[in-house]
Write a protein that holds these residues in place. Sequence first.
Motif, PDB file in Angstrom:
ATOM      1  N   TYR A  93      17.137  -1.294   0.596  1.00  0.00           N
ATOM      2  CA  TYR A  93      16.139  -0.748   1.503  1.00  0.00           C
ATOM      3  C   TYR A  93      15.057  -1.796   1.759  1.00  0.00           C
ATOM      4  N   GLU A  94      14.396  -1.637   2.890  1.00  0.00           N
ATOM      5  CA  GLU A  94      13.328  -2.561   3.290  1.00  0.00           C
ATOM      6  C   GLU A  94      12.181  -1.750   3.874  1.00  0.00           C
ATOM      7  N   TYR A  95      10.963  -1.999   3.384  1.00  0.00           N
ATOM      8  CA  TYR A  95       9.783  -1.251   3.818  1.00  0.00           C
ATOM      9  C   TYR A  95       8.704  -2.243   4.242  1.00  0.00           C
ATOM     10  N   PRO A  96       8.305  -2.227   5.500  1.00  0.00           N
ATOM     11  CA  PRO A  96       7.223  -3.129   5.944  1.00  0.00           C
ATOM     12  C   PRO A  96       5.854  -2.584   5.545  1.00  0.00           C
ATOM     13  N   PHE A  97       4.886  -3.480   5.450  1.00  0.00           N
ATOM     14  CA  PHE A  97       3.508  -3.104   5.143  1.00  0.00           C
ATOM     15  C   PHE A  97       2.574  -4.132   5.743  1.00  0.00           C
TER      16      PHE A  97
ATOM     17  N   ILE B  90       6.590   4.683  -3.612  1.00  0.00           N
ATOM     18  CA  ILE B  90       6.590   3.217  -3.605  1.00  0.00           C
ATOM     19  C   ILE B  90       5.258   2.802  -2.994  1.00  0.00           C
ATOM     20  N   VAL B  91       4.430   2.153  -3.798  1.00  0.00           N
ATOM     21  CA  VAL B  91       3.052   1.858  -3.415  1.00  0.00           C
ATOM     22  C   VAL B  91       2.843   0.353  -3.405  1.00  0.00           C
ATOM     23  N   VAL B  92       2.270  -0.164  -2.320  1.00  0.00           N
ATOM     24  CA  VAL B  92       1.901  -1.574  -2.189  1.00  0.00           C
ATOM     25  C   VAL B  92       0.390  -1.675  -2.329  1.00  0.00           C
ATOM     26  N   LYS B  93      -0.060  -2.645  -3.117  1.00  0.00           N
ATOM     27  CA  LYS B  93      -1.489  -2.831  -3.364  1.00  0.00           C
ATOM     28  C   LYS B  93      -1.903  -4.257  -3.012  1.00  0.00           C
ATOM     29  N   LEU B  94      -3.015  -4.368  -2.324  1.00  0.00           N
ATOM     30  CA  LEU B  94      -3.667  -5.654  -2.058  1.00  0.00           C
ATOM     31  C   LEU B  94      -4.830  -5.771  -3.025  1.00  0.00           C
ATOM     32  N   GLU B  95      -4.786  -6.781  -3.895  1.00  0.00           N
ATOM     33  CA  GLU B  95      -5.776  -6.865  -4.968  1.00  0.00           C
ATOM     34  C   GLU B  95      -6.367  -8.271  -5.065  1.00  0.00           C
TER      35      GLU B  95
ATOM     36  N   ASN C  30     -10.837 -14.126   5.889  1.00  0.00           N
ATOM     37  CA  ASN C  30     -11.321 -12.821   6.319  1.00  0.00           C
ATOM     38  C   ASN C  30     -10.803 -12.493   7.718  1.00  0.00           C
ATOM     39  N   LEU C  31     -10.565 -11.222   7.955  1.00  0.00           N
ATOM     40  CA  LEU C  31     -10.075 -10.674   9.221  1.00  0.00           C
ATOM     41  C   LEU C  31      -8.577 -10.892   9.430  1.00  0.00           C
ATOM     42  N   ASP C  32      -7.938 -11.678   8.571  1.00  0.00           N
ATOM     43  CA  ASP C  32      -6.502 -11.878   8.712  1.00  0.00           C
ATOM     44  C   ASP C  32      -5.748 -10.603   8.365  1.00  0.00           C
ATOM     45  N   VAL C  33      -4.620 -10.430   9.012  1.00  0.00           N
ATOM     46  CA  VAL C  33      -3.707  -9.349   8.678  1.00  0.00           C
ATOM     47  C   VAL C  33      -2.603  -9.941   7.815  1.00  0.00           C
ATOM     48  N   ILE C  34      -2.529  -9.480   6.585  1.00  0.00           N
ATOM     49  CA  ILE C  34      -1.499  -9.949   5.675  1.00  0.00           C
ATOM     50  C   ILE C  34      -0.382  -8.906   5.664  1.00  0.00           C
ATOM     51  N   SER C  35       0.804  -9.322   6.009  1.00  0.00           N
ATOM     52  CA  SER C  35       1.927  -8.404   6.154  1.00  0.00           C
ATOM     53  C   SER C  35       3.121  -8.934   5.375  1.00  0.00           C
ATOM     54  N   GLY C  36       4.096  -8.082   5.223  1.00  0.00           N
ATOM     55  CA  GLY C  36       5.301  -8.477   4.494  1.00  0.00           C
ATOM     56  C   GLY C  36       6.270  -7.304   4.407  1.00  0.00           C
ATOM     57  N   ARG C  37       7.237  -7.459   3.506  1.00  0.00           N
ATOM     58  CA  ARG C  37       8.279  -6.447   3.344  1.00  0.00           C
ATOM     59  C   ARG C  37       8.536  -6.232   1.864  1.00  0.00           C
ATOM     60  N   VAL C  38       8.823  -5.010   1.534  1.00  0.00           N
ATOM     61  CA  VAL C  38       9.275  -4.646   0.196  1.00  0.00           C
ATOM     62  C   VAL C  38      10.794  -4.512   0.247  1.00  0.00           C
ATOM     63  N   LEU C  39      11.480  -5.263  -0.583  1.00  0.00           N
ATOM     64  CA  LEU C  39      12.936  -5.216  -0.656  1.00  0.00           C
ATOM     65  C   LEU C  39      13.328  -4.474  -1.927  1.00  0.00           C
ATOM     66  N   LEU C  40      14.072  -3.389  -1.759  1.00  0.00           N
ATOM     67  CA  LEU C  40      14.459  -2.542  -2.883  1.00  0.00           C
ATOM     68  C   LEU C  40      15.976  -2.442  -2.943  1.00  0.00           C
ATOM     69  N   ARG C  41      16.500  -2.728  -4.130  1.00  0.00           N
ATOM     70  CA  ARG C  41      17.951  -2.613  -4.357  1.00  0.00           C
ATOM     71  C   ARG C  41      18.173  -1.551  -5.417  1.00  0.00           C
ATOM     72  N   VAL C  42      18.875  -0.467  -5.019  1.00  0.00           N
ATOM     73  CA  VAL C  42      19.114   0.675  -5.902  1.00  0.00           C
ATOM     74  C   VAL C  42      20.608   0.722  -6.223  1.00  0.00           C
ATOM     75  N   PRO C  43      21.005   0.420  -7.466  1.00  0.00           N
ATOM     76  CA  PRO C  43      22.447   0.436  -7.797  1.00  0.00           C
ATOM     77  C   PRO C  43      23.006   1.847  -7.920  1.00  0.00           C
TER      78      PRO C  43
END
Length: 507
Positions: A100-104, A37-42, A16-29
């Motif tokens: 592309y790269e999207y942080p969250f 583009i939606v990120v969900k924490l579940e 609890n109280l932690d910040v969970i972060s990361g990146r979405v890596l998208l490759r579009v040919p």
Amino acid sequence: MIVQIRLDKPHAHFTNLDVISGRVLLRVPNTTNVSAIVVKLEGESRTRLLAPTRPDRQNQARPVLEVHKILYKTQAVWPSQNLQDPAWQQKSFTINAGQYEYPFQFKLPFNNACVAANSLATNLNFSGLAMEVAKTPTHHVKQTLPPSLNGFPGEAEIRYFVKVTVNRPQFYKENPRAWSNFTFLPIEPPRPPRADGEAYARRQHQFLDMSGDTGKRKQSFFDGMRKKDQATTPTTPVSPSSAPPRFTVDARLPNPAVLTCNEEIPLKILVKSLSERTKNVYLQSLQIELIGYTKVRAHEVHRTESNSWIINTMSNMAIPLGDPTDPVGTEVAINPEYWSGKTLPNTVAPSFETCNISRSYELEIRVGLGYGTYEHGRDQLTVLPLRLPVKVFSGIKPPAALLQAMASGDGKLQPGLAPASLQPEAGPVMPHTPVDPPPFSNNHFPPQQGAPYQPPPMAAGFEDAPPSYEDAVAQDLPPINGYRGEYQPPPFPEGEPRFSGDEKRRP
């Protein structure tokens, strides 16, 4: 189009109280259209049991599923904020070919926020070629988020993950998705003050008084065939006033009985003499075992699973306890060195309760005592089992700032809320399935099965449903900076979070 999600993992597990972060890596040919583009924490708590069979349908066992979405947060990482006008959910945007790269980032709350009704995709489960649908749950509890839990394949699991979905405007094109699981271990609740006395379990045992048979030789079948003049050793008379030797064994823990993950057990074992004795009493064996009971519920079907962890086991010890000349009532403590340094394994989850799964524990101590002699075949050996109900805490202390803020509050809500049944709100159920994409916010829940999307009720001063008192107080608190312990449950398989295999459990 290929999408991946990578989490920043500064710790082996999150709390609890932690910040969970990361990146979405998208490759579009190729250039394509994308709605969002939606990120969900579940977090999900899933159970699956077999209902009792009917007498006329012995071979038709019906699986019962119950799914609770205990954590659900969303964040739209694309389009960017400057493009998210009031009508952006109905638009599509063009993405050129490239990488592309999207942080969250998300902040993990204190309590669960169980949604009243799940989406159809959440309630589906596939067992081989059969499709199973979970009914809408009706029983919910408000508690601290439970730890990650598995080890019951096809029956029960609690898992946490981050998921990314690339929404396409064309209904005939699949939406690319990616998952990343993580382990969660909650902060422990405030510990209750130490009470007077100790929590204990006690057993009493009475040995046989064999003092009258000290000099008597055991006779075999052939001894009766020998000559009658063969002398046997005379027996020693037994005093009719002598009482058989009696002892009690106590296992004691501090009151209240709380164990901590990855720490030693604060155990005391005492042996007390209740009568006079003429011989030694020996400690022959000792075993300390933690037994966990997992209560699984799938609507009207219930089942209890048990696990055990051997903390320490010793045998053939032959250690004398006290002296025969000790007065009646003397207590002898078994040396705690036999279990010191033995900590709870890192696979033990703390005690918890959530909507459809709960975990409780008992500590079992088996003390083997021998009287008279420790020689095999001539000793009197008994094993006395003692059981103590205990609670297991994670060992992650709540921050002092949070405790002070809660102590200065109105006292109506405290960490570790008592279970409360929450009934889903009644609303009109429409016969069609929604087709319009729902708007995304930080705390929205998935739309209800078979009903069009309805925004959550507005509360005064809140954009969404108001958070719990603990979460409201903890919003500005930093993550835990201290001891986190170790917690290593069996790893979840990567990929879509679904039950695997066809294993089903009957209550």
